[in-house]
Design an enzyme around this catalytic site. Structure first.
Site, PDB file in Angstrom:
ATOM      1  CG  ASP A 145      -6.471  -1.498  -1.505  1.00 41.74           C
ATOM      2  OD1 ASP A 145      -6.735  -2.812  -1.827  1.00 41.74           O
ATOM      3  OD2 ASP A 145      -5.641  -1.117  -0.721  1.00 41.74           O
ATOM      4  CG  ASP A 175      -1.790  -0.936   1.028  1.00 40.83           C
ATOM      5  OD1 ASP A 175      -2.456  -1.171   0.054  1.00 40.83           O
ATOM      6  OD2 ASP A 175      -2.386  -1.298   2.277  1.00 40.83           O
TER       7      ASP A 175
END
Length: 164
Positions: A140, A122
């Site tokens: 995401d 991330d």
């Protein structure tokens, strides 16, 4: 060719594009940043390299390792269901096909990370003063947009059916 042009699979190119964008951006981050490094982009957004060993919002990230395989199996199962669903959707169901394509691209993008590294990379970090949204990635984002489209489709499909 009928499978790709006459079904929900007509957005295969978008799935591929999102997978490539997701994996390329993650590679740029891991090859140019150290874990937890942060680059300020604008006053409310940073590129911050973190690893997510859990699911959304780091759910079960400290569960001891079994969650890697659990989330991998879930991603594989969901991806298979969506792939079959897309193949059975008629071309006219554009919103639903687009929504499922986004969710599939995101699921596969994070599945690749989890399979190779044991965690998801991330790096997109949104914040305001002391409030910080958990870091996320392109996969995401695709899943969230796809989920929002699924919800929208569930309401508008009923309304559109009443007008037919």
């Amino acid at each position: 060719m009928t499978l790709f042009s006459q079904t929900g699979w007509r957005f295969w190119w978008l799935i591929l594009l999102l997978l490539i964008a997701d994996q390329v951006t993650k590679q740029v981050v891991i090859h140019n940043m150290q874990l937890f490094d942060s680059i300020s982009v604008v006053p409310f957004f940073n590129i911050t390299y973190v690893r997510n060993y859990g699911a959304a919002f780091s759910f079960l990230s400290d569960a001891g390792g079994w969650q890697r395989w659990f989330f991998t199996l879930i991603a594989v199962g969901v991806s298979m269901v969506i792939a079959v669903w897309l193949g059975r959707l008629p071309r006219q169901q554009v919103k639903l096909s687009l929504a499922l394509s986004l969710v599939l691209a995101g699921a596969i993008g994070n599945l690749v990370d989890r399979s190779i590294y044991g965690y998801v990379i991330d790096f997109l970090h949104v914040f305001y003063q002391d409030w910080h949204y958990p870091a996320f990635n392109i996969a995401d984002s695709a899943i969230c947009i796809g989920a929002a489209l699924l919800i929208w489709d569930s309401f508008t499909n009923k309304a559109e059916a009443k007008h037919d």
